[in-house]
Write an enzyme that holds these catalytic residues in place. Sequence first.
Site, PDB file in Angstrom:
ATOM      1  N   HIS A   1      39.145  48.262  36.815  1.00 24.70           N
ATOM      2  CA  HIS A   1      39.301  46.554  36.536  1.00 24.70           C
ATOM      3  C   HIS A   1      40.747  46.395  37.072  1.00 24.70           C
ATOM      4  O   HIS A   1      40.874  47.070  36.627  1.00 24.70           O
ATOM      5  CB  HIS A   1      38.636  46.906  35.024  1.00 24.70           C
ATOM      6  CG  HIS A   1      39.019  45.499  34.419  1.00 24.70           C
ATOM      7  ND1 HIS A   1      39.795  44.881  33.436  1.00 24.70           N
ATOM      8  CD2 HIS A   1      38.764  44.136  34.777  1.00 24.70           C
ATOM      9  CE1 HIS A   1      39.942  43.164  33.554  1.00 24.70           C
ATOM     10  NE2 HIS A   1      39.420  43.049  34.544  1.00 24.70           N
TER      11      HIS A   1
ATOM     12  N   HIS B   1      43.491  36.958  39.430  1.00 27.65           N
ATOM     13  CA  HIS B   1      42.401  36.941  37.937  1.00 27.65           C
ATOM     14  C   HIS B   1      42.835  35.937  37.130  1.00 27.65           C
ATOM     15  O   HIS B   1      41.445  35.157  37.160  1.00 27.65           O
ATOM     16  CB  HIS B   1      42.504  38.357  36.995  1.00 27.65           C
ATOM     17  CG  HIS B   1      41.774  37.472  35.522  1.00 27.65           C
ATOM     18  ND1 HIS B   1      41.820  37.026  34.366  1.00 27.65           N
ATOM     19  CD2 HIS B   1      40.670  38.389  35.027  1.00 27.65           C
ATOM     20  CE1 HIS B   1      41.489  37.243  33.395  1.00 27.65           C
ATOM     21  NE2 HIS B   1      40.242  37.905  34.008  1.00 27.65           N
TER      22      HIS B   1
END
Length: 282
Positions: A46, A88
């Site tokens: 991730h 992100h």
Amino acid sequence: MKKIKLITLTIALAILGGCSFNEVDSSALGYGKGSSKKYEPLMIAHRGASEIEPEHTLLSYERAIKDKADYIEIDLRQTKDGHLVANHDKTVDRTTNGKGEVEDLTLDQIKKLHTRKGQKILTIEEIIKKFGQTTKYYIETRTNNKGKLVMEKKLIDILSKNKLIANNKVVLESFSDKSLKKLHKLNNDVPLVQLLKDEDIKPMSKSKLNEIKNYSNVVGPNAKFVDKGFVDLVHKNNMKVHVFFNADKERALTSKMLKLKVDGLFTNNPAYTEKVLKEDYK
């Protein structure tokens, strides 16, 4: 006899023609690292090994690859001048020494910023140039701040140019079903993952899964909502489950997800997740 063979072939082709790519070939999204006889879920790093190194940086991706993650996960944003960068958040505020929304900054402006340990925000091309065919990429698309699709064709062109789709080196994910459907239309050979918003997980119906199955055979829910009933429902529908975690809940929920035999786990620390798997679930 020839007539019977011809009819059989015609029926077989018709059946295959009625399936999406993801229904015919789901191997790219099954268990990782080998044998179907053992439970070996995919380890999806991730934002790289983001528990250890600054997220979405070369250091983070290099650590994830060193720790044998099956995929490095990349969140994409589009800059003011149309470049796709690994970030992100909508803004660069949290992860860099700068401020502002990615969409309002040019690539040159973004390249003047740095993250922890002196790292830079990377373009998708820079990531691919660095790692090439040596790893696999799990890439998230998203709409822009106005809800419009902006990156799909550009991304498919980049991935195709670098032969990542042809060589089964990439998976694309999104919370936006519109984005996934556009990606599927542009290239139906790329495996897709429908990420699920919290409100979509419970209750999850077979009809909803069948709708998703038109373009994807994998769903990505938040692990905090996943139980045996959910996993069984997805598996009975011949689909797969890749769970993601809130960072503060990952260690508390990893063992539970492994016990439920999910097909893949997003992890901020691939080495830790692999350690838990080896110690308790093999």
